[in-house]
Design a protein around this motif. Structure first.
Motif, PDB file in Angstrom:
ATOM      1  N   ASN A  27      -0.595  30.002  -5.909  1.00 47.53           N
ATOM      2  CA  ASN A  27       0.732  29.417  -6.094  1.00 47.53           C
ATOM      3  C   ASN A  27       0.862  28.194  -5.187  1.00 47.53           C
ATOM      4  OD1 ASN A  27       1.492  31.359  -7.932  1.00 47.53           O
ATOM      5  ND2 ASN A  27       2.692  32.563  -6.478  1.00 47.53           N
ATOM      6  N   VAL A  28       1.201  27.076  -5.775  1.00 46.33           N
ATOM      7  CA  VAL A  28       1.376  25.830  -5.016  1.00 46.33           C
ATOM      8  C   VAL A  28       2.862  25.657  -4.752  1.00 46.33           C
ATOM      9  CG1 VAL A  28       1.010  23.342  -4.988  1.00 46.33           C
ATOM     10  CG2 VAL A  28      -0.664  24.840  -6.120  1.00 46.33           C
ATOM     11  N   GLU A  29       3.256  25.722  -3.484  1.00 49.21           N
ATOM     12  CA  GLU A  29       4.661  25.704  -3.099  1.00 49.21           C
ATOM     13  C   GLU A  29       5.049  24.417  -2.386  1.00 49.21           C
ATOM     14  OE1 GLU A  29       5.831  29.044  -0.791  1.00 49.21           O
ATOM     15  OE2 GLU A  29       5.716  30.456  -2.468  1.00 49.21           O
ATOM     16  N   LYS A  30       6.302  24.051  -2.571  1.00 44.60           N
ATOM     17  CA  LYS A  30       6.897  22.955  -1.797  1.00 44.60           C
ATOM     18  C   LYS A  30       8.367  23.277  -1.576  1.00 44.60           C
ATOM     19  CE  LYS A  30       7.188  17.962  -1.382  1.00 44.60           C
ATOM     20  NZ  LYS A  30       6.860  16.645  -1.981  1.00 44.60           N
ATOM     21  N   ASP A  31       8.810  23.124  -0.338  1.00 42.92           N
ATOM     22  CA  ASP A  31      10.199  23.381   0.025  1.00 42.92           C
ATOM     23  C   ASP A  31      10.656  24.772  -0.424  1.00 42.92           C
ATOM     24  OD1 ASP A  31      10.351  20.783   1.076  1.00 42.92           O
ATOM     25  OD2 ASP A  31      10.908  19.958  -0.886  1.00 42.92           O
ATOM     26  N   GLY A  32       9.754  25.739  -0.320  1.00 49.57           N
ATOM     27  CA  GLY A  32      10.115  27.106  -0.638  1.00 49.57           C
ATOM     28  C   GLY A  32      10.101  27.473  -2.098  1.00 49.57           C
ATOM     29  N   HIS A  33       9.668  26.546  -2.958  1.00 52.95           N
ATOM     30  CA  HIS A  33       9.646  26.797  -4.394  1.00 52.95           C
ATOM     31  C   HIS A  33       8.217  26.639  -4.931  1.00 52.95           C
ATOM     32  CE1 HIS A  33      14.043  26.774  -4.583  1.00 52.95           C
ATOM     33  NE2 HIS A  33      14.005  25.684  -3.823  1.00 52.95           N
ATOM     34  N   THR A  34       7.832  27.511  -5.848  1.00 45.13           N
ATOM     35  CA  THR A  34       6.520  27.394  -6.479  1.00 45.13           C
ATOM     36  C   THR A  34       6.573  26.304  -7.535  1.00 45.13           C
ATOM     37  OG1 THR A  34       6.033  29.733  -6.110  1.00 45.13           O
ATOM     38  CG2 THR A  34       4.712  28.588  -7.756  1.00 45.13           C
ATOM     39  N   LYS A  35       5.786  25.248  -7.347  1.00 49.17           N
ATOM     40  CA  LYS A  35       5.784  24.111  -8.256  1.00 49.17           C
ATOM     41  C   LYS A  35       4.733  24.250  -9.354  1.00 49.17           C
ATOM     42  CE  LYS A  35       8.939  21.844  -5.967  1.00 49.17           C
ATOM     43  NZ  LYS A  35      10.272  21.556  -6.567  1.00 49.17           N
ATOM     44  N   TRP A  36       3.576  24.868  -9.018  1.00 50.46           N
ATOM     45  CA  TRP A  36       2.484  25.061  -9.969  1.00 50.46           C
ATOM     46  C   TRP A  36       1.789  26.377  -9.651  1.00 50.46           C
ATOM     47  CZ3 TRP A  36       0.435  22.133 -14.040  1.00 50.46           C
ATOM     48  CH2 TRP A  36       1.027  20.880 -14.246  1.00 50.46           C
ATOM     49  N   GLN A  37       1.102  26.914 -10.649  1.00 48.27           N
ATOM     50  CA  GLN A  37       0.187  28.016 -10.448  1.00 48.27           C
ATOM     51  C   GLN A  37      -1.198  27.622 -10.949  1.00 48.27           C
ATOM     52  OE1 GLN A  37       2.593  31.264 -12.509  1.00 48.27           O
ATOM     53  NE2 GLN A  37       1.995  32.327 -10.624  1.00 48.27           N
ATOM     54  N   ILE A  38      -2.217  28.098 -10.247  1.00 43.93           N
ATOM     55  CA  ILE A  38      -3.610  27.878 -10.636  1.00 43.93           C
ATOM     56  C   ILE A  38      -4.242  29.256 -10.818  1.00 43.93           C
ATOM     57  CG2 ILE A  38      -5.790  26.755 -10.040  1.00 43.93           C
ATOM     58  CD1 ILE A  38      -4.094  25.180  -7.882  1.00 43.93           C
ATOM     59  N   PHE A  39      -4.787  29.506 -12.001  1.00 46.32           N
ATOM     60  CA  PHE A  39      -5.391  30.801 -12.302  1.00 46.32           C
ATOM     61  C   PHE A  39      -6.903  30.669 -12.447  1.00 46.32           C
ATOM     62  CE2 PHE A  39      -1.043  31.596 -13.584  1.00 46.32           C
ATOM     63  CZ  PHE A  39      -0.839  32.938 -13.271  1.00 46.32           C
ATOM     64  N   ASN A  93       7.949  32.483 -14.660  1.00 43.13           N
ATOM     65  CA  ASN A  93       8.744  31.791 -15.665  1.00 43.13           C
ATOM     66  C   ASN A  93       9.058  30.362 -15.229  1.00 43.13           C
ATOM     67  OD1 ASN A  93       8.875  34.076 -17.319  1.00 43.13           O
ATOM     68  ND2 ASN A  93      10.710  34.843 -16.287  1.00 43.13           N
ATOM     69  N   ASP A  94       8.940  29.440 -16.169  1.00 45.50           N
ATOM     70  CA  ASP A  94       9.310  28.035 -15.952  1.00 45.50           C
ATOM     71  C   ASP A  94       8.478  27.345 -14.876  1.00 45.50           C
ATOM     72  OD1 ASP A  94      11.396  28.226 -17.867  1.00 45.50           O
ATOM     73  OD2 ASP A  94      12.685  29.157 -16.364  1.00 45.50           O
ATOM     74  N   VAL A  95       7.300  27.884 -14.566  1.00 43.97           N
ATOM     75  CA  VAL A  95       6.392  27.244 -13.609  1.00 43.97           C
ATOM     76  C   VAL A  95       5.127  26.836 -14.362  1.00 43.97           C
ATOM     77  CG1 VAL A  95       4.993  27.545 -11.530  1.00 43.97           C
ATOM     78  CG2 VAL A  95       7.286  28.559 -11.658  1.00 43.97           C
ATOM     79  N   PRO A  96       4.775  25.543 -14.377  1.00 43.02           N
ATOM     80  CA  PRO A  96       3.569  25.116 -15.090  1.00 43.02           C
ATOM     81  C   PRO A  96       2.317  25.626 -14.386  1.00 43.02           C
ATOM     82  CG  PRO A  96       4.428  23.316 -13.787  1.00 43.02           C
ATOM     83  CD  PRO A  96       5.429  24.426 -13.676  1.00 43.02           C
ATOM     84  N   SER A  97       1.221  25.703 -15.130  1.00 45.13           N
ATOM     85  CA  SER A  97      -0.011  26.223 -14.545  1.00 45.13           C
ATOM     86  C   SER A  97      -1.218  25.611 -15.215  1.00 45.13           C
ATOM     87  CB  SER A  97      -0.061  27.747 -14.679  1.00 45.13           C
ATOM     88  OG  SER A  97      -0.044  28.144 -16.034  1.00 45.13           O
ATOM     89  N   LEU A  98      -2.363  25.732 -14.551  1.00 41.89           N
ATOM     90  CA  LEU A  98      -3.672  25.420 -15.107  1.00 41.89           C
ATOM     91  C   LEU A  98      -4.546  26.656 -14.963  1.00 41.89           C
ATOM     92  CD1 LEU A  98      -4.523  21.834 -13.730  1.00 41.89           C
ATOM     93  CD2 LEU A  98      -3.399  22.444 -15.881  1.00 41.89           C
ATOM     94  N   GLY A  99      -5.475  26.841 -15.910  1.00 47.58           N
ATOM     95  CA  GLY A  99      -6.418  27.941 -15.854  1.00 47.58           C
ATOM     96  C   GLY A  99      -7.844  27.426 -15.801  1.00 47.58           C
ATOM     97  N   PHE A 100      -8.706  28.126 -15.056  1.00 46.60           N
ATOM     98  CA  PHE A 100     -10.102  27.742 -14.921  1.00 46.60           C
ATOM     99  C   PHE A 100     -10.986  28.959 -15.189  1.00 46.60           C
ATOM    100  CE2 PHE A 100      -7.804  24.636 -12.415  1.00 46.60           C
ATOM    101  CZ  PHE A 100      -8.415  23.444 -12.770  1.00 46.60           C
ATOM    102  N   LEU A 101     -12.044  28.742 -15.941  1.00 48.64           N
ATOM    103  CA  LEU A 101     -13.020  29.770 -16.264  1.00 48.64           C
ATOM    104  C   LEU A 101     -14.348  29.100 -16.552  1.00 48.64           C
ATOM    105  CD1 LEU A 101     -12.223  31.165 -19.863  1.00 48.64           C
ATOM    106  CD2 LEU A 101     -11.529  28.941 -19.024  1.00 48.64           C
TER     107      LEU A 101
END
Length: 327
Positions: free
Chosen positions: A150-162, A195-203
């Motif tokens: 989880n990539v956070e800024k100012d206490g909020h998760t801005k992105w997720q990386i899976f 919910n409502d948090v963009p993400s990228l996936g890697f495999l």
């Protein structure tokens, strides 16, 4: 196409070029949190490094140092086949080097990573070092390398990386089918997707939807196809679930002569860049090696950029394609 000639660099030195990240493990055993210290967050994807018995390790360390210095990432993801018929000392040296960069990193296994004189348990321990932003757990979830950042800024998760383990790293005889992300892993992903948090996936191994993406738009948004898609033998529900949960892109390795990225049903699907020339590699339509690294720059507005960094293994000449913006 931008072009740069890189002359020299001292190798095997620790790097920390980015604005900086801090890391912590929370929200359950699978989730690490990294802080976004700047306006953007940069991910460098290295794939199919293939260190083996014949690898000139000092030379390849210098090669990767150049990529890391140019990319200046906040996070590094290795999308499989970092090793190929290597020894324990070679495997240890690779991940000692990766850890020495002092940049948080994640690893997903490919189909060659277990082809050496080691057990899965030994390799799991080898890849988990001080700067690893993941943990390999002994549990019932299929695969070894499944994780969330989880990539956070100012206490909020801005992105997720899976990170998803796409399997096929244990051979059955002389051949095997290419694995996929299982239903259990998809359900695991759905548990941790916010919910409502963009993400990228890697495999490592591309999903079957990659074929449909190229059929729909052969030109894609960046990169080229130098070989056919070596996709998972069996289908996975990952793509449809990822689309429903707002994932912006899924990126893999595996096919060394591809760095093509397209879109399918609003999701970017594509390849990173083969890191180095070991085993085999592709050549671009302009006649230079399709080797280097892929850089993804995540923005706070939920868009991101893709840039391909080409690095010639002989001359250390550097070229660039992109960046291209993905909404």
């Amino acid at each position: 196409m931008k072009k740069k000639q890189v002359l020299s660099l001292l190798f095997l030195v620790p790097f920390l070029f980015s604005c900086g990240t801090t890391s912590s493990l929370k929200e359950g055993k699978y989730v690490h949190t990294l802080k976004m210290e700047c306006e953007d967050f940069k991910i460098l994807q290295l794939s199919d490094i293939h260190w083996c018995l014949s690898t000139n390790i000092p030379r390849q360390i210098e090669y990767m140092n150049l990529l890391v210095k140019e990319a200046n990432p906040d996070f590094i993801v290795i999308t499989g086949d970092a090793l190929f018929t290597a020894t324990k000392p070679i495997a240890e040296r690779l991940y000692t080097y990766i850890d020495s960069l002092n940049i948080p990193y994640g690893v997903v296994y490919g189909n060659h990573d277990m082809q050496g004189m080691w057990s899965t348990e030994w390799m799991n321990e080898n890849i988990m070092r001080k700067n690893a932003a993941f943990v390999v757990w002994e549990d019932d979830l299929p695969g070894e390398t499944n994780w969330v950042v989880n990539v956070e800024k100012d206490g909020h998760t801005k992105w997720q990386i899976f990170g998803f383990d796409s399997h096929s790293y244990i051979q059955d005889g002389v051949s095997y089918e290419y694995g996929t992300v299982t239903e259990e892993q998809v359900q695991w992903y759905e548990k941790y997707a916010l919910n409502d948090v963009p993400s990228l996936g890697f495999l490592h191994i591309p999903l079957q939807e990659y074929i449909l993406a190229e059929e729909e738009n052969p030109e894609g948004i960046i990169g080229e196809m130098g070989e056919g898609h070596s996709v998972s033998t069996t289908p996975s529900r990952l793509f449809s679930s990822a689309k429903d949960h707002g994932m912006k892109g899924i990126f893999c390795g595996h096919d060394h002569a591809n760095n093509w990225v397209g879109t399918y049903e609003g999701v970017a699907l594509g390849y990173g860049m083969k890191c180095g020339r070991e085993l085999y590699y592709g050549v671009t339509s302009e006649g230079y090696d399709m080797t280097g690294g892929a850089l993804y720059t995540l923005h706070e507005n939920k868009s991101f950029q893709i840039e391909h960094i080409f690095l010639d293994n002989s001359t250390f000449e550097m070229r660039f394609n992109g960046p291209v913006e993905v909404k």
